[in-house]
Design an enzyme around this catalytic site. Structure first.
Site, PDB file in Angstrom:
ATOM      1  N   ASP A  84       2.381  -0.330  -0.100  1.00  0.00           N
ATOM      2  CA  ASP A  84       2.553   0.742  -0.955  1.00  0.00           C
ATOM      3  C   ASP A  84       3.418   1.681  -0.084  1.00  0.00           C
ATOM      4  O   ASP A  84       4.276   1.176   0.430  1.00  0.00           O
ATOM      5  CB  ASP A  84       1.087   1.534  -1.041  1.00  0.00           C
ATOM      6  CG  ASP A  84       0.925   2.365  -2.253  1.00  0.00           C
ATOM      7  OD1 ASP A  84       1.872   2.957  -2.432  1.00  0.00           O
ATOM      8  OD2 ASP A  84      -0.066   2.119  -2.984  1.00  0.00           O
ATOM      9  N   GLY A 113       7.896  -2.248   0.849  1.00  0.00           N
ATOM     10  CA  GLY A 113       6.887  -0.982   0.558  1.00  0.00           C
ATOM     11  C   GLY A 113       7.482  -0.272  -0.474  1.00  0.00           C
ATOM     12  O   GLY A 113       8.290  -0.480  -1.148  1.00  0.00           O
ATOM     13  N   HIS A 114       6.906   0.940  -0.737  1.00  0.00           N
ATOM     14  CA  HIS A 114       7.243   1.763  -1.776  1.00  0.00           C
ATOM     15  C   HIS A 114       7.890   3.193  -1.203  1.00  0.00           C
ATOM     16  O   HIS A 114       8.110   4.108  -1.959  1.00  0.00           O
ATOM     17  CB  HIS A 114       5.953   2.134  -2.552  1.00  0.00           C
ATOM     18  CG  HIS A 114       5.395   1.040  -3.203  1.00  0.00           C
ATOM     19  ND1 HIS A 114       4.446   1.280  -4.283  1.00  0.00           N
ATOM     20  CD2 HIS A 114       5.477  -0.539  -3.556  1.00  0.00           C
ATOM     21  CE1 HIS A 114       4.083   0.109  -4.703  1.00  0.00           C
ATOM     22  NE2 HIS A 114       4.795  -0.871  -4.364  1.00  0.00           N
ATOM     23  N   GLY A 115       8.832   3.033   0.168  1.00  0.00           N
ATOM     24  CA  GLY A 115       9.553   4.078   0.493  1.00  0.00           C
ATOM     25  C   GLY A 115       8.836   5.027   1.077  1.00  0.00           C
ATOM     26  O   GLY A 115       7.532   5.063   1.226  1.00  0.00           O
TER      27      GLY A 115
END
Length: 383
Positions: free
Chosen positions: A213, A235-237
């Site tokens: 995430d 991941g999601h930055g």
């Protein structure tokens, strides 16, 4: 007479050494076993109470060459000590989901402890998240929470495989996190690297985060957060939000010199479609992208949570500067703003490319601002 003077000098020399012993509290001296099978939580708690109750500058030592099994542990202040050092040299492991004892808020919660330093050099915390991840709707614990801890320093700390977020910083002021190493599989659900909520003057720097995430998420009530030198991926930055469930405000966030490698998102602001609050004075700059799916994203239609009387989250004063690299499938810049619109958005010195089969492009919806030296062309940004 000479012998008495000599003895006095010897005692004077060695007494500081004896005195310093009382400032170290080794969990092994309080009954910890460190065999990865025995629950050492009570030993840790006893050691903490002695450390917290001591005067001066005590150290809580978690020694190397041992593996400590812990259940939900609360290390609570305020403390008598002027400053406290926790030295994590060994390994801490969480129990499997079916063996979990206590609340599911977190494995370790540190609450109301001022001027704490956590030195994780040589140590590791393993959250054993793999036993939790298949249960999609189970309440899953974070690994480490700092709640209302001011003047906090955490460095050289490694955490892996948290059931949920790895580190959660809540209600803290003047905290610095550096040389943090976080690892979790790309498909591990909701395993944020570092979450920041309701906090002020937070620095996160020179760290490597791999998660399922957000690598870093800055959410409601947070002001003056600096994120620099983060290697994120998978991941999601690095995200602002999600915002809008409450009257959420995030201001003065500065993200610089970070890299996103094969992440789903890069620089992201996410808000629920109808809510309250604002995100303003946000800067992302000097960003390196490697096959990032959404390198630049403002998403005001995030999730499915709606408030019937919310006016929308206001977004303004957002700077995206100095982005270089590649988009995974061409969706380089997405500015999808809500009914209020996003205002004072700046795109400058951006060069994002993609494959010839899927050229990079920019999409805007009700976004207002300025564009200079930006590829792909973003003429859809309104004045």
């Amino acid at each position: 007479m000479q012998s008495i003077i000599t003895l006095a000098l010897i005692l004077a020399l060695i007494s500081p050494c004896f005195g310093s012993n009382y400032t170290f509290y080794n969990v092994m001296d309080f009954g910890a076993v460190g065999d990865a099978k025995t629950d050492d939580s009570q030993a840790f708690l006893k050691a903490w109470r002695s450390t917290c109750g001591a005067e001066g500058t005590p150290t809580l030592l978690i020694p190397q060459n041992y593996v400590f099994l812990l259940s939900a542990l609360l290390l609570k202040g305020p403390c008598n000590a002027t400053t406290i050092l926790i030295k994590l040299e060994g390994k801490i492991v969480a129990p499997a989901k079916d063996a979990w004892v206590g609340h599911t808020n977190s494995l370790i919660s540190i609450v109301k402890v001022e001027r704490l330093t956590v030195d994780g050099s040589g140590g590791l915390i393993d959250g054993f998240g793999s036993s939790w991840w298949p249960c999609k709707y189970c309440p899953r614990p974070a690994t480490l929470i700092f709640d209302a801890c001011n003047y906090l320093t955490v460095h050289d700390l490694s955490i892996t495989n948290s059931p949920k977020s790895h580190i959660h910083v809540h209600g803290c002021k003047d905290a610095t996190f550096s040389h943090i190493n976080i690892t979790a599989p790309a498909d591990s659900p909701n395993t944020d690297g570092i979450d920041v909520t309701s906090s002020k003057n937070i620095v996160i720097q020179n760290s490597t985060i791999q998660s399922g995430d957000d690598c870093v998420a800055v959410s409601g009530g947070s002001v003056a957060v600096n994120v620099t030198g983060i290697a994120c991926g998978p991941g999601h930055g690095i995200s602002i939000g999600s915002l809008g469930k409450r009257n959420d405000t995030v201001e003065e966030v500065y993200v610089r010199n970070c890299s996103f490698t094969k992440t789903r998102y890069g620089a992201r602001i996410k808000t629920f479609p109808i809510g309250f609050g604002c995100a303003r004075k946000i800067t992302f700059e000097e960003i390196t992208l490697v096959e990032t799916r959404y390198p630049i994203l403002i998403d005001q239609n995030y999730g499915t949570y709606y408030l019937t009387n919310g006016g929308g989250v206001e977004i303004s004063g957002v700077r995206f500067r100095g982005f270089q690299g590649t988009s995974f499938d061409g969706r380089a810049i997405t500015l999808d703003c809500g009914q209020l619109g996003c205002h004072d958005i700046e795109l400058d010195q951006i060069d994002i490319s993609s494959s010839p089969a899927k050229p990079a492009y920019c999409f805007c919806n009700n976004a207002h601002g300025t564009v200079t030296s930006t590829v792909p062309n973003c003429s859809c940004l309104l004045p």
